[in-house]
Motif scaffolding. Structure first.
Motif, mmCIF file in Angstrom:
data_model
loop_
_atom_site.group_PDB
_atom_site.id
_atom_site.type_symbol
_atom_site.label_atom_id
_atom_site.label_comp_id
_atom_site.label_asym_id
_atom_site.label_seq_id
_atom_site.Cartn_x
_atom_site.Cartn_y
_atom_site.Cartn_z
ATOM 1 N N HIS A 106 0.804 -1.215 0.000
ATOM 2 C CA HIS A 106 0.000 0.000 0.000
ATOM 3 C C HIS A 106 0.836 1.264 0.000
ATOM 4 O O HIS A 106 0.492 2.249 -0.659
ATOM 5 N N ASN A 107 1.943 1.252 0.749
ATOM 6 C CA ASN A 107 2.691 2.492 0.983
ATOM 7 C C ASN A 107 4.176 2.331 0.732
ATOM 8 O O ASN A 107 4.997 2.842 1.488
ATOM 9 N N GLY A 123 5.490 -7.170 -1.289
ATOM 10 C CA GLY A 123 4.051 -7.292 -1.237
ATOM 11 C C GLY A 123 3.592 -8.741 -1.137
ATOM 12 O O GLY A 123 4.400 -9.679 -1.223
ATOM 13 N N PRO A 124 2.280 -8.966 -0.973
ATOM 14 C CA PRO A 124 1.755 -10.315 -0.748
ATOM 15 C C PRO A 124 1.991 -11.294 -1.889
ATOM 16 O O PRO A 124 1.926 -12.506 -1.672
ATOM 17 N N ASP A 125 2.241 -10.817 -3.096
ATOM 18 C CA ASP A 125 2.478 -11.719 -4.226
ATOM 19 C C ASP A 125 3.963 -11.921 -4.512
ATOM 20 O O ASP A 125 4.324 -12.520 -5.536
ATOM 21 N N SER A 126 4.833 -11.447 -3.613
ATOM 22 C CA SER A 126 6.280 -11.481 -3.860
ATOM 23 C C SER A 126 7.028 -12.434 -2.940
ATOM 24 O O SER A 126 8.263 -12.487 -2.980
ATOM 25 N N VAL A 143 13.033 -4.075 -3.444
ATOM 26 C CA VAL A 143 11.596 -3.791 -3.426
ATOM 27 C C VAL A 143 10.905 -4.617 -4.500
ATOM 28 O O VAL A 143 11.314 -4.604 -5.666
ATOM 29 N N ASP A 144 9.850 -5.339 -4.112
ATOM 30 C CA ASP A 144 9.042 -6.090 -5.075
ATOM 31 C C ASP A 144 7.603 -6.080 -4.594
ATOM 32 O O ASP A 144 7.251 -6.776 -3.647
ATOM 33 N N VAL A 145 6.795 -5.253 -5.211
ATOM 34 C CA VAL A 145 5.387 -5.143 -4.824
ATOM 35 C C VAL A 145 4.474 -5.381 -6.031
ATOM 36 O O VAL A 145 3.357 -4.885 -6.092
ATOM 37 N N ARG A 146 4.957 -6.175 -6.964
ATOM 38 C CA ARG A 146 4.131 -6.481 -8.131
ATOM 39 C C ARG A 146 2.973 -7.380 -7.739
ATOM 40 O O ARG A 146 3.153 -8.381 -7.043
ATOM 41 N N TYR A 185 -6.662 -3.398 -3.624
ATOM 42 C CA TYR A 185 -5.497 -2.673 -4.121
ATOM 43 C C TYR A 185 -4.183 -3.234 -3.592
ATOM 44 O O TYR A 185 -3.126 -3.011 -4.184
ATOM 45 N N VAL A 186 -4.248 -3.964 -2.473
ATOM 46 C CA VAL A 186 -3.016 -4.504 -1.897
ATOM 47 C C VAL A 186 -2.917 -6.019 -2.057
ATOM 48 O O VAL A 186 -1.813 -6.578 -1.969
ATOM 49 N N ARG A 187 -4.043 -6.686 -2.298
ATOM 50 C CA ARG A 187 -4.017 -8.139 -2.484
ATOM 51 C C ARG A 187 -4.465 -8.557 -3.879
ATOM 52 O O ARG A 187 -4.459 -9.748 -4.201
ATOM 53 N N GLY A 188 -4.872 -7.605 -4.694
ATOM 54 C CA GLY A 188 -5.190 -7.926 -6.076
ATOM 55 C C GLY A 188 -6.584 -8.501 -6.252
ATOM 56 O O GLY A 188 -7.412 -8.516 -5.337
ATOM 57 N N ARG A 189 -6.847 -8.980 -7.456
ATOM 58 C CA ARG A 189 -8.159 -9.503 -7.817
ATOM 59 C C ARG A 189 -8.320 -10.935 -7.323
ATOM 60 O O ARG A 189 -7.365 -11.643 -7.019
ATOM 61 N N GLU A 190 -9.585 -11.363 -7.286
ATOM 62 C CA GLU A 190 -9.895 -12.705 -6.790
ATOM 63 C C GLU A 190 -9.298 -13.789 -7.685
ATOM 64 O O GLU A 190 -9.368 -13.710 -8.900
ATOM 65 N N ARG A 191 -8.722 -14.789 -7.054
ATOM 66 C CA ARG A 191 -8.344 -16.021 -7.744
ATOM 67 C C ARG A 191 -8.421 -17.154 -6.727
ATOM 68 O O ARG A 191 -7.961 -17.025 -5.591
ATOM 69 N N SER A 192 -9.029 -18.255 -7.162
ATOM 70 C CA SER A 192 -9.271 -19.398 -6.286
ATOM 71 C C SER A 192 -8.262 -20.501 -6.551
ATOM 72 O O SER A 192 -7.832 -20.715 -7.686
#
Length: 453
Positions: A106-107, A123-126, A143-146, A185-192
């Protein structure tokens, strides 16, 4: 299951032990169950890469803080903790200090300016790339927030902490975009995750003695993989031998469809507890929040789930002081609370979060008014929680033993099916993971004092 999503909690979650010569990492977690589950994934990734656990930050070669960004207070707490750890880094400059999770996502720019001593921002996907980031962090932070719509960590078996309850992430991200919420915005779109991956993880947990699994997702009942929806997933998990209890969090009211209600009602292992966030009792505020339901629709849903599921306990989330909330809106929230009669509620003052759709609207309710409204909500809920619990005196419940009670010598604690904390005397032969029958003798708003039957 009581929500931790907006209630900042801190957990030190060391990795499994490894050889003494391996680099040591200390991992501390703030926030919700999703963050706890993510930290277990981080532990597994770092263990695979040859890192060992440090029980204290003072003993670590790297210190990682997994964070929450839902509320401003959470961010302030983490920044304060980083300041403490920066003093440790000043004494030992070689220590790598990293910030992970939603706050990092986020920041990231502001964080690097506010905390220039950070070596890693991820970030959560890194998390999969953390070993590489630890290896290359130097004069400039790594830094990796992709955000990555394909990242689910499905191939990584998390390092479970060893309790009788385990968190299993079944979906990541959120597509709801409520006006106040930063999660998409911080965890992205839904994926199951694929059902096969979920079932494999739960089977592995059952083999390690886990008795209760909590299926996690930001809007968990929106789960869908190909033709498999959330109701079907509950039944698939229910077939796994060794798992005695199934819970899930957090469902969204708009996704509480008839097939999900039927699955919750008909699957014997799903426990009679539902966390159903309402946020406000005012249609005007709900519309401004873009929650996707009206008060009448929400109350109809509560009535339907209570008809379908006997002895159901219901909890909720409530935000006071959202943009434009006036006294009549607030009174409507109190009225809704009385109408539903929640067993418990998690209540918060609204805080502006950058990047959300409500951010540009500003903050129209002063902090003193928010504090007064929050105090009134808490007082009402405490009274209702006590009343709900008093109605249980004399009743008997099966309780899954979790360990020693926080208070009381030779007392144990565990959860009823309704996720109420039961405290009862220890007895020979009772161990963690057992299910015992108890009788409720006395109560507070937050726990049940019981005898063994």
């Amino acid at each position: 299951m009581p929500q931790l999503r907006d209630d900042l909690r801190s957990f030190a979650v060391p990795m499994n032990a490894a050889n003494a010569s391996a680099p040591k990492v200390y991992l501390e977690t703030y926030g919700c169950q999703m963050n706890i589950a993510d930290s277990e994934t981080v532990r597994a990734i770092l263990r695979r890469a040859g890192y060992a656990a440090a029980d204290r930050p003072e003993d670590a070669d790297a210190i990682l803080i997994n964070t929450c960004a839902i509320r401003e207070h959470a961010q302030e707490r983490v920044l304060g903790r980083l300041g403490d750890l920066a003093r440790l880094k000043h004494r030992r400059p070689e220590v790598k200090l990293g910030l992970l999770g939603c706050m990092a996502q986020h920041n990231r720019a502001a964080l690097i300016e506010q905390a220039p001593y950070l070596d890693i921002v991820a970030g959560p996907d890194s998390y999969r790339r953390l070993p590489e980031m630890l290896g290359r962090a130097g004069f400039d932070p790594a830094v990796d927030v992709r955000l990555d719509r394909g990242e689910t960590y499905a191939d990584i078996a998390p390092d479970h902490s060893g309790s009788v309850r385990a968190y299993v992430t079944v979906m990541r991200g959120c597509d709801k975009f409520c006006a106040f919420c930063v999660v998409p915005y911080v965890r992205g779109r839904e994926r199951s995750l694929a059902p096969t991956d979920i079932i494999a993880q739960v089977r592995e947990l059952a083999g390690r003695g886990v008795k209760e699994v909590v299926l996690l997702g930001q809007t968990v009942n929106a789960y869908r993989f190909a033709e498999i929806g959330f109701g079907t997933l509950l039944h698939l998990v229910g077939r796994i031998d060794g798992i005695e209890r199934i819970r899930f969090t957090s469902p969204h009211p708009a996704d509480m469809t008839p097939d999900v209600i039927d699955a919750v009602a008909s699957e014997p292992k799903v426990q009679p507890y539902l966390h159903l966030p309402v946020q406000s009792g005012s249609d005007r505020v709900l519309n401004a929040m873009d929650r996707g339901y009206t008060v009448a629709e929400y109350l109809d849903l509560v009535a339907r789930v209570r008809r379908a599921i006997p002895a159901l306990a219901v909890s909720t989330d409530i935000i006071v002081g959202f943009h434009g909330e006036d006294e009549s809106d607030f009174e409507a929230t109190l009225d809704l609370m009385r109408t539903v009669g929640y067993d418990s509620a998690f209540t918060f003052k609204y805080s502006l979060r950058e990047h959300t759709r409500a951010f540009r609207l500003g903050d129209t309710v002063d902090d003193d008014t928010k504090a007064r409204r929050l105090a009134a909500v808490i007082t009402l809920q405490e009274r209702m929680s006590l009343g709900c619990n008093r109605a249980l005196i004399g009743q008997r419940f099966p309780v899954l033993v979790e360990g020693s009670a926080r208070r009381g010598e030779r007392m144990l604690a565990g959860k009823t099916p309704q996720f109420k904390t039961a405290v009862f005397p220890a007895a020979p032969g009772i161990i963690v993971g057992d299910t015992v029958q108890v009788r409720v003798e006395s109560v507070t708003a937050h726990s049940l004092s019981c005898s063994l039957t």
